[in-house]
Design an enzyme around this catalytic site. Structure first.
Site, mmCIF file in Angstrom:
data_model
loop_
_atom_site.group_PDB
_atom_site.id
_atom_site.type_symbol
_atom_site.label_atom_id
_atom_site.label_comp_id
_atom_site.label_asym_id
_atom_site.label_seq_id
_atom_site.Cartn_x
_atom_site.Cartn_y
_atom_site.Cartn_z
ATOM 1 N N CYS A 78 -11.492 22.233 6.427
ATOM 2 C CA CYS A 78 -10.943 20.870 8.010
ATOM 3 C C CYS A 78 -9.340 20.733 7.731
ATOM 4 O O CYS A 78 -8.418 22.281 6.618
ATOM 5 C CB CYS A 78 -11.253 19.979 6.393
ATOM 6 S SG CYS A 78 -10.241 18.934 7.868
ATOM 7 N N CYS A 81 -6.881 19.132 6.542
ATOM 8 C CA CYS A 81 -6.542 19.101 5.006
ATOM 9 C C CYS A 81 -6.345 20.418 4.160
ATOM 10 O O CYS A 81 -5.344 20.266 3.850
ATOM 11 C CB CYS A 81 -8.302 19.397 3.887
ATOM 12 S SG CYS A 81 -9.385 17.592 4.102
ATOM 13 N N TRP A 482 15.321 31.377 -4.785
ATOM 14 C CA TRP A 482 15.947 30.796 -5.355
ATOM 15 C C TRP A 482 14.750 29.350 -5.182
ATOM 16 O O TRP A 482 14.579 28.355 -6.527
ATOM 17 C CB TRP A 482 16.659 30.293 -4.734
ATOM 18 C CG TRP A 482 17.400 28.936 -5.627
ATOM 19 C CD1 TRP A 482 17.794 27.734 -6.212
ATOM 20 C CD2 TRP A 482 17.154 27.793 -4.220
ATOM 21 N NE1 TRP A 482 18.578 26.140 -6.525
ATOM 22 C CE2 TRP A 482 17.941 26.815 -4.858
ATOM 23 C CE3 TRP A 482 16.635 27.393 -3.120
ATOM 24 C CZ2 TRP A 482 17.995 25.507 -4.406
ATOM 25 C CZ3 TRP A 482 16.636 26.616 -2.256
ATOM 26 C CH2 TRP A 482 17.318 25.711 -3.319
#
Length: 819
Positions: A78, A81, A482
């Site tokens: 999906c 999603c 970082w």
């Protein structure tokens, strides 16, 4: 089912007819087709701090759980999603500290094994998020969130709203979230054993108090309560004028305001977790520096947390190159490529001392010249240890942690050093490099192939696979590393590997870089990445690296020379042991037989065994000596060892190894042996009787009769106490107790002169090879050089005199006139 994401339906398979919607759906479909591996493996991994539900574990996680659960039902194919997954991962990282009370889970409904399970929970569209109360029943279907927002703050607030309406039974690990009162505060310390009570004053619409309460859930020694601005008694007593604000309340009515840069959730949580006596549950409290000296193998080294130490960087290189890479016997394929890339970035960007950078450059140059498909670690180590002894090139041996030292030997150290090293490299590449991903690719490849913690390597690989390709500039590379370091800190916070003296935090904290932190309009924390980049470029700059606790370069080079010298002695001893063992197994020459001796004495020709290349001139001279009967004037060698030449003994038997015939053409000369003018020496001293007797420690006299040996005469040795010149060398009779039996007598091929004296043939053959050793007795190099110089000078004088008199005689030659 409610619609999600505006007008888009919750079912991904239903596509609107609007052209823009069709184009969007087509893009998501292409993404799903381009990334089949994501669809197969799901959208989340264990490193995302999300519980992955399956048919096997769903009952144990959701049913009768002591914690409230937030579950996402999704389909890996999906598009919505896939777009929502970063938000859900960020949410899991944001509320990690809430885990004893609230936890996050996800289940891939696209997996055929989970299709029936998702259907049983009445999931009709994706993504769907449901809230499961603690101690849920097997038939409980969960409470849906409604519209799925992509805002982490909105999702966090929905979780808090559901917790407050939880009802009984309340999750046992969850603290009370309702507002407190003056009466409860007055008796709080009578019923609770904590050192600090934090009161967060806010209005009724604020979520800061509840969020900070759950943020401190995993810490002992502190309790957090929210106070509404309508609680007039407490507001008046403490003199509160700003909302939100935080006050620390103590027994007896004492209080003080908590000072933070910004009145927001993140700043409150960080400051409260750093209060004295506040420790994570299950972790020992931080200890003082004095106690740390006893807990670690090395003495505690005070350091400045605002600086990087070269000792940490060199210790990281030592462990990486000598220990971690040493686990590989051979580098080939991907591992070899990774090794070359790793050494390459070190040679380019490591801001070390000259002795270290010289070694890295030599090592990189050697690696790049290797064209084979495999390299052994032994060959790599030979270059690493600088066995060729290149000047001013070495890597200090051993580790000396300073900024990366831990309160216990198993805390921090090498992992901290690896992060520090690659932060330094990305910052150096920012000013010197051209490829934004050069250092990051090298780090990713090194961690994948060589880093000892395989689970850590898998987590880092997942992070790199997700977003490394987005790095398109050198500053972005610094910020990428970082940000991923902070992701790892968040995941490891509270783990067994966390050092209580140095807790895992989002770095840099406000007390190191206040400008790096900011808040949005909604009071949500955000990073000021412009200020963060400035801080990183300054903090990891090569100009600010401290060289404290380092040995001087001269000391390191001296240690390297001593190490090479000791290794040389070991290698020589090992080589000699191997040669002796090989000789025992495979003798070089065989002993002459009795039959060969008899044939020699009868005048027959003796066939000599092959002994390698010989000097043809020496062989011809020897044959002429035999024909002229001059063998008696040759100086022989005894089987006994001389003071200036060590005999080669057969291991375990005490017998001398058969020597090869000497050859001045291809003779192996001892490095300490002096070279002299052999012609002048032979002309003057070759037939000297004293030298003949001195050069042999034992001369046997025999009669003409076969196998009848006369009594051995006195044995003479060189008088070493006399002067250093050759003329001062005398003959002294050897002590009667001198052991002559250590070389056992054996039969040899012998030659006979006119007088019937027999000399050891082996000694005769080795005489020329030992002549230089004889000359070296009592001589220094200066003496020999002086003799050669005087010989040359006298020759030159004679030549000049000859030319002078010849010319003079020619001038005085009388002229004869013809009649």
């Amino acid at each position: 089912m409610a619609r999600r994401f505006g007008r888009a339906t919750s079912r991904c398979e239903e596509i609107q007819t609007h052209p823009r919607k069709m184009a969007t759906s087509a893009v998501w479909l292409c993404l799903c087709l381009l990334f089949p591996s994501v669809a197969e493996a799901g959208l989340y991994t264990a490193s995302d701090q999300i519980v992955l539900l399956t048919q096997e574990n769903v009952k144990s996680v959701l049913i009768n759980s002591t914690a409230a659960m937030v579950v996402e039902f999704y389909a890996s194919w999906c598009g919505h999603c896939i777009a929502f997954s970063p938000t859900y991962k960020e949410l899991a990282s944001d509320i990690k500290e809430w885990k004893p009370a609230v936890d996050l889970a996800a289940i891939d409904c696209a997996d055929q094994e989970n299709t029936a399970l998702c259907k049983s929970y009445k999931v009709e569209g994706y993504p769907t998020i449901k809230f499961f109360h603690a101690y849920s029943k097997p038939d409980y279907e969960g409470l849906p969130f409604g519209d799925v927002s992509r805002n982490v703050q909105d999702l966090r607030h929905k979780i808090l709203d559901n917790l407050e309406t939880h009802g009984e039974p309340w999750p046992p690990a969850c603290p009370p979230l309702e507002p407190t009162s003056q009466m409860e505060v007055d008796v709080f310390f009578e019923t609770n054993d904590v050192k600090h009570l934090a009161l967060i004053f806010e209005d009724a619409t604020s979520y800061v108090g509840r969020e900070v309460t759950l943020d401190l859930l995993q810490f002992e020694g502190i309790a957090v309560r929210r106070v509404l601005n309508t609680e007039e008694s407490l507001v008046t007593t403490l003199g509160v004028t700003e909302f939100p604000s935080c006050y620390l309340y103590y027994p007896g009515g004492n209080f003080t305001r908590l000072r933070v840069d910004i009145e927001a959730r993140t700043f409150y949580s960080y400051a409260l977790q750093r209060l004295p006596g506040v420790v994570r549950s299950g972790k020992p409290p931080p200890v003082s520096t004095e106690l740390l000296k006893n807990n670690t193998e090395d003495p505690w080294r005070p350091f400045d947390k605002f600086r990087v130490y070269m000792a940490d960087l060199e210790s990281t290189l030592h462990y990486s190159l000598r220990v971690e890479l040493g686990t590989q016997s051979v580098f080939q394929g991907q591992a070899l490529t990774s090794l070359k890339a790793y050494i390459s970035v070190l040679a380019k960007y490591f801001p070390g001392r000259p002795i270290v950078t010289n070694l890295l450059k030599d090592l990189n140059s050697w690696l790049q010249k290797q064209t084979g498909d495999r390299i052994s670690y032994e060959a790599f180590k030979e270059k690493l240890e600088n066995d060729a002894q290149s000047p001013n090139s070495t890597l200090p041996d051993g580790v000396r942690w300073v900024g990366c030292q831990g309160s216990e030997p198993h805390f921090r150290r090498y992992p901290c050093g690896v992060w520090t090293l690659f932060h330094v490299l990305t910052v150096q590449a920012n000013s010197k490099g051209s490829d934004p991903q050069e250092v990051l690719r090298a780090m990713r490849s090194y961690v994948h192939n060589f880093f000892g913690c395989r689970e850590c390597a898998a987590h880092f690989e997942n992070m790199a696979a997700e977003s490394l390709e987005e790095v398109d500039s050198l500053p972005t590379a610094v910020l990428w590393l970082w940000s991923r370091h902070n992701v790892v800190n968040n995941r490891l916070a509270g783990a067994l590997s966390e050092d209580p003296q140095f807790p895992k935090i989002q770095w840099p904290p406000p007390d190191m870089c206040s400008a790096c932190h900011a808040v949005k309009v909604n009071r949500e924390h955000m990073w000021n990445q412009t200020e963060v980049l400035k801080f990183l470029l300054t903090y990891f700059s090569s100009d600010r690296i401290l060289t404290d606790y380092l040995e001087s370069e001269s000391q390191i080079l001296e240690k390297q020379r001593e190490k090479h010298a000791s290794q040389q002695v070991v290698h020589i001893a090992e080589r000699r042991a191997r040669e002796a063992l090989d000789f025992r197994k495979h003798p070089l020459e065989t002993e002459p037989t009795v039959q060969e001796e008899e044939e020699e004495e009868k005048g027959g020709e003796v066939e000599e065994e092959e002994e390698g290349p010989q000097d043809e001139t020496a062989a011809e001279e020897e044959e002429e000596d035999e024909e002229d009967g001059l063998a008696g004037d040759m100086v022989g060698r005894s089987s006994e060892p001389t003071p200036w030449a060590k005999p080669e003994m057969e291991l375990g038997h005490g017998r001398r190894q058969a020597r090869k015939r000497p050859s001045f053409v291809r003779m192996r000369r001892d490095p300490q042996e002096d070279i002299v003018d052999l012609d002048s020496f032979v002309n003057q001293h070759y037939k000297a009787k004293a030298l003949q007797m001195a050069s042999s420690t034992r001369v046997k006299r025999r009669s003409l009769q076969r196998k009848e040996e006369q009594e051995p005469g006195p044995v003479f040795g060189l008088g070493m106490e006399l002067g250093a010149g050759l003329g001062m060398v005398g003959l002294e009779p050897m002590d009667a107790g001198f052991d002559l039996d250590f070389a056992r007598p054996r039969k040899r091929l012998q030659k006979r002169d006119v007088a019937g004296q027999y000399f050891d043939r082996e000694a005769e053959l080795s005489h020329k090879g030992r002549l230089i050793s004889v000359l070296s007795i009592g001589f220094s190099k200066v003496d020999i050089s002086l003799c050669v110089f005087l010989y040359f000078l006298s020759s030159l004088c004679l030549l000049v005199m000859y030319l002078f008199f010849k010319n003079r005689l020619r001038r005085r030659r009388p002229k004869i006139s013809l009649p």
